[in-house]
Design a protein around this motif. Structure first.
Motif, PDB file in Angstrom:
ATOM      1  N   LEU A 172     -36.640  80.434  97.251  1.00  0.00           N
ATOM      2  CA  LEU A 172     -37.637  81.494  97.390  1.00  0.00           C
ATOM      3  C   LEU A 172     -36.966  82.803  97.802  1.00  0.00           C
ATOM      4  O   LEU A 172     -37.256  83.869  97.235  1.00  0.00           O
ATOM      5  CB  LEU A 172     -38.680  81.102  98.447  1.00  0.00           C
ATOM      6  CG  LEU A 172     -39.771  80.118  98.041  1.00  0.00           C
ATOM      7  CD1 LEU A 172     -40.562  79.667  99.262  1.00  0.00           C
ATOM      8  CD2 LEU A 172     -40.715  80.746  97.011  1.00  0.00           C
ATOM      9  N   LYS A 173     -36.083  82.716  98.776  1.00  0.00           N
ATOM     10  CA  LYS A 173     -35.402  83.916  99.281  1.00  0.00           C
ATOM     11  C   LYS A 173     -34.594  84.581  98.162  1.00  0.00           C
ATOM     12  O   LYS A 173     -34.591  85.807  98.021  1.00  0.00           O
ATOM     13  CB  LYS A 173     -34.495  83.535 100.452  1.00  0.00           C
ATOM     14  CG  LYS A 173     -33.946  84.722 101.227  1.00  0.00           C
ATOM     15  CD  LYS A 173     -33.338  84.242 102.542  1.00  0.00           C
ATOM     16  CE  LYS A 173     -32.808  85.422 103.356  1.00  0.00           C
ATOM     17  NZ  LYS A 173     -31.566  85.974 102.806  1.00  0.00           N
ATOM     18  N   LYS A 174     -33.930  83.777  97.353  1.00  0.00           N
ATOM     19  CA  LYS A 174     -33.138  84.314  96.242  1.00  0.00           C
ATOM     20  C   LYS A 174     -34.034  85.072  95.254  1.00  0.00           C
ATOM     21  O   LYS A 174     -33.695  86.182  94.807  1.00  0.00           O
ATOM     22  CB  LYS A 174     -32.412  83.181  95.525  1.00  0.00           C
ATOM     23  CG  LYS A 174     -31.529  83.632  94.374  1.00  0.00           C
ATOM     24  CD  LYS A 174     -30.817  82.435  93.742  1.00  0.00           C
ATOM     25  CE  LYS A 174     -29.942  82.881  92.565  1.00  0.00           C
ATOM     26  NZ  LYS A 174     -29.249  81.729  91.928  1.00  0.00           N
ATOM     27  N   GLU A 175     -35.191  84.494  94.917  1.00  0.00           N
ATOM     28  CA  GLU A 175     -36.107  85.147  93.977  1.00  0.00           C
ATOM     29  C   GLU A 175     -36.633  86.453  94.551  1.00  0.00           C
ATOM     30  O   GLU A 175     -36.690  87.478  93.845  1.00  0.00           O
ATOM     31  CB  GLU A 175     -37.268  84.219  93.643  1.00  0.00           C
ATOM     32  CG  GLU A 175     -38.284  84.820  92.678  1.00  0.00           C
ATOM     33  CD  GLU A 175     -39.281  83.801  92.181  1.00  0.00           C
ATOM     34  OE1 GLU A 175     -39.063  83.238  91.072  1.00  0.00           O
ATOM     35  OE2 GLU A 175     -40.297  83.552  92.877  1.00  0.00           O
ATOM     36  N   HIS A 176     -36.989  86.453  95.821  1.00  0.00           N
ATOM     37  CA  HIS A 176     -37.587  87.658  96.408  1.00  0.00           C
ATOM     38  C   HIS A 176     -36.549  88.718  96.756  1.00  0.00           C
ATOM     39  O   HIS A 176     -36.863  89.913  96.744  1.00  0.00           O
ATOM     40  CB  HIS A 176     -38.433  87.259  97.612  1.00  0.00           C
ATOM     41  CG  HIS A 176     -39.691  86.540  97.210  1.00  0.00           C
ATOM     42  ND1 HIS A 176     -40.762  87.180  96.641  1.00  0.00           N
ATOM     43  CD2 HIS A 176     -40.006  85.223  97.239  1.00  0.00           C
ATOM     44  CE1 HIS A 176     -41.707  86.303  96.362  1.00  0.00           C
ATOM     45  NE2 HIS A 176     -41.269  85.100  96.701  1.00  0.00           N
ATOM     46  N   GLU A 177     -35.329  88.314  97.022  1.00  0.00           N
ATOM     47  CA  GLU A 177     -34.256  89.303  97.201  1.00  0.00           C
ATOM     48  C   GLU A 177     -33.996  90.042  95.895  1.00  0.00           C
ATOM     49  O   GLU A 177     -33.751  91.263  95.898  1.00  0.00           O
ATOM     50  CB  GLU A 177     -32.979  88.608  97.676  1.00  0.00           C
ATOM     51  CG  GLU A 177     -32.995  88.229  99.153  1.00  0.00           C
ATOM     52  CD  GLU A 177     -31.753  87.468  99.569  1.00  0.00           C
ATOM     53  OE1 GLU A 177     -31.439  87.463 100.771  1.00  0.00           O
ATOM     54  OE2 GLU A 177     -31.091  86.862  98.689  1.00  0.00           O
ATOM     55  N   ALA A 178     -34.085  89.320  94.772  1.00  0.00           N
ATOM     56  CA  ALA A 178     -33.878  89.953  93.466  1.00  0.00           C
ATOM     57  C   ALA A 178     -34.976  90.970  93.181  1.00  0.00           C
ATOM     58  O   ALA A 178     -34.719  92.060  92.636  1.00  0.00           O
ATOM     59  CB  ALA A 178     -33.839  88.890  92.371  1.00  0.00           C
ATOM     60  N   ILE A 179     -36.199  90.630  93.557  1.00  0.00           N
ATOM     61  CA  ILE A 179     -37.315  91.566  93.359  1.00  0.00           C
ATOM     62  C   ILE A 179     -37.164  92.773  94.273  1.00  0.00           C
ATOM     63  O   ILE A 179     -37.320  93.926  93.849  1.00  0.00           O
ATOM     64  CB  ILE A 179     -38.659  90.851  93.620  1.00  0.00           C
ATOM     65  CG1 ILE A 179     -38.916  89.800  92.526  1.00  0.00           C
ATOM     66  CG2 ILE A 179     -39.816  91.855  93.669  1.00  0.00           C
ATOM     67  CD1 ILE A 179     -40.107  88.909  92.790  1.00  0.00           C
ATOM     68  N   ARG A 180     -36.825  92.514  95.528  1.00  0.00           N
ATOM     69  CA  ARG A 180     -36.690  93.607  96.489  1.00  0.00           C
ATOM     70  C   ARG A 180     -35.531  94.526  96.141  1.00  0.00           C
ATOM     71  O   ARG A 180     -35.568  95.741  96.422  1.00  0.00           O
ATOM     72  CB  ARG A 180     -36.519  93.007  97.894  1.00  0.00           C
ATOM     73  CG  ARG A 180     -36.416  93.979  99.046  1.00  0.00           C
ATOM     74  CD  ARG A 180     -37.494  95.041  99.060  1.00  0.00           C
ATOM     75  NE  ARG A 180     -38.843  94.527  99.049  1.00  0.00           N
ATOM     76  CZ  ARG A 180     -39.909  95.308  98.945  1.00  0.00           C
ATOM     77  NH1 ARG A 180     -39.772  96.632  98.838  1.00  0.00           N
ATOM     78  NH2 ARG A 180     -41.112  94.795  98.918  1.00  0.00           N
ATOM     79  N   ALA A 181     -34.496  93.997  95.489  1.00  0.00           N
ATOM     80  CA  ALA A 181     -33.323  94.807  95.124  1.00  0.00           C
ATOM     81  C   ALA A 181     -33.670  95.895  94.117  1.00  0.00           C
ATOM     82  O   ALA A 181     -32.936  96.885  93.986  1.00  0.00           O
ATOM     83  CB  ALA A 181     -32.230  93.905  94.552  1.00  0.00           C
ATOM     84  N   THR A 182     -34.767  95.745  93.402  1.00  0.00           N
ATOM     85  CA  THR A 182     -35.191  96.733  92.409  1.00  0.00           C
ATOM     86  C   THR A 182     -36.120  97.789  93.006  1.00  0.00           C
ATOM     87  O   THR A 182     -36.583  98.671  92.295  1.00  0.00           O
ATOM     88  CB  THR A 182     -35.909  96.045  91.235  1.00  0.00           C
ATOM     89  OG1 THR A 182     -37.156  95.486  91.694  1.00  0.00           O
ATOM     90  CG2 THR A 182     -35.047  94.945  90.637  1.00  0.00           C
ATOM     91  N   LYS A 183     -36.387  97.681  94.329  1.00  0.00           N
ATOM     92  CA  LYS A 183     -37.369  98.553  94.945  1.00  0.00           C
ATOM     93  C   LYS A 183     -36.793  99.220  96.183  1.00  0.00           C
ATOM     94  O   LYS A 183     -35.781  98.764  96.747  1.00  0.00           O
ATOM     95  CB  LYS A 183     -38.616  97.740  95.334  1.00  0.00           C
ATOM     96  CG  LYS A 183     -39.165  96.875  94.212  1.00  0.00           C
ATOM     97  CD  LYS A 183     -40.353  96.062  94.638  1.00  0.00           C
ATOM     98  CE  LYS A 183     -41.587  96.920  94.782  1.00  0.00           C
ATOM     99  NZ  LYS A 183     -42.022  97.514  93.504  1.00  0.00           N
ATOM    100  N   GLY A 184     -37.448 100.274  96.615  1.00  0.00           N
ATOM    101  CA  GLY A 184     -37.064 100.917  97.859  1.00  0.00           C
ATOM    102  C   GLY A 184     -37.413 100.035  99.038  1.00  0.00           C
ATOM    103  O   GLY A 184     -38.194  99.085  98.911  1.00  0.00           O
TER     104      GLY A 184
END
Length: 336
Positions: A172-184
């Motif tokens: 889960l953390k890996k998936e959400h880190e990838a999403i957060r990396a595209t955002k401020g």
């Protein structure tokens, strides 16, 4: 009609932004706390969203607090023995529902006289000419019941099962880190972000399967039905136990195990072997909204904390799914 109204709200930018802000602010409020009663915290999240996005009310205002107080009385008695003797939980629930309805009616009349500048679900509902006044009041009550209870119980179930599996937390953390990396850093989540949460949705589906949040539905037989040699007469009440199929080994391999991977490749898992929100024409209209709320909450949770059970506690099915001790957990902040 109701399904269309709710579905039109589920992924609107304003609604999604409110869900994100509510999840973010609740989790931020845990700063400095070593332990929390998760069930209590989980109830705060959907109620804030419902009050602000459905009714356009501040969640901590006098009207919202009055509705919440009556709602808690209603919830305690609604599935108790239907005895209307004064003082019984059921009788108290009936009176509480009447008071909630009266509060809603007064609020609706006030909103008609003084329209809100903020566009919320209530405004869409009031503008609908095909629904009677009583229909609108009843739908608001149903939204409160379904949205508040379903989301809070699902979150508790997810935190319970996920907390026992470090590998699931890591994925889960890996998936959400990838999403957060595209955002401020503080940029809110969007509907597009939600659509990227593929593994998260598998976890949520598995939580719905294992949790059996809605244990049964009430149905009335409109005409005689023959099923497997048995005749069910018209007028009888049928109570399908939705959770039975979720733990049936002929439908789910190792049903006692929490395995999100079983949903991989299934874009539409709902069917005869998976019906956490009912099915057919009576599918719960808020099913997608519940998943959005759970997904956004998990996003902020796994990026900010790890957790473990502070005391042994297990989900028990007593009217609704409950944790006897309120699911106490110890929090470990993630640095950086």
């Amino acid at each position: 009609m109701f399904l269309a109204l709710v579905a039109s709200t589920g992924l609107k930018a304003s609604y999604v932004a409110s869900v994100d802000e509510s999840a973010r602010s609740l989790i931020a409020s845990w700063s400095g706390r070593k332990t929390i009663s998760f069930c209590e915290e989980a109830r705060k999240f959907p109620y804030k969203v419902i009050m602000e996005q459905v009714l356009g009310l501040p969640h901590d205002g006098p009207v919202a607090c009055r509705i919440l107080e009556e709602y808690q009385i209603f919830m305690k008695g609604i599935i108790s023995l239907p005895i209307t003797v004064p003082g019984t939980p059921f009788a108290k629930a009936v009176k509480a529902r009447k008071r909630i309805s009266e509060t809603m009616e007064k609020f609706i009349e006030d909103r008609k006289r003084n329209p809100s500048k903020q566009s919320v679900f209530l405004d869409v509902l009031l503008a609908n000419k095909d629904l009677s006044h009583d229909d609108k009041v009843a739908f608001l009550l149903d939204s409160l019941l379904a949205g508040h209870e379903t989301t809070s119980v699902l979150l508790s179930i997810l935190v319970y099962f996920i907390g026992k599996s470090p590998s699931i937390i890591d994925q889960l953390k890996k998936e959400h880190e990838a999403i957060r990396a595209t955002k401020g850093k503080d940029e809110p989540l969007t509907p597009d972000d939600y659509r990227k949460m593929e593994y998260t949705l598998r976890v949520i589906n598995e939580g719905l399967r294992c949790g059996n949040i809605v244990k049964l539905v009430h149905r009335k037989v409109l005409k005689d039905v023959t099923y497997k040699g048995y005749v069910i007469p018209a007028g009888w009440k049928v109570l399908p136990i939705l959770g039975a199929v979720h733990v049936d080994a002929s439908h789910h391999l190792e049903p006692e195990q929490f395995q999100p991977g079983r949903w991989e490749g299934l874009s539409q898992p709902a069917g005869k072997s998976f019906a956490p929100f009912g099915g057919g024409l009576r599918l719960c209209p808020g099913s997608e909204i519940v998943k959005v709320e759970a997904a956004f909450f998990l996003h902020h949770l796994v990026l900010n904390y790890r957790w473990r059970m502070d005391e042994e506690d297990v989900p028990m099915l007593h009217q609704y799914v409950e944790f006897k001790k309120g699911l106490p957990i110890q929090l470990e902040p993630i640095s950086g």
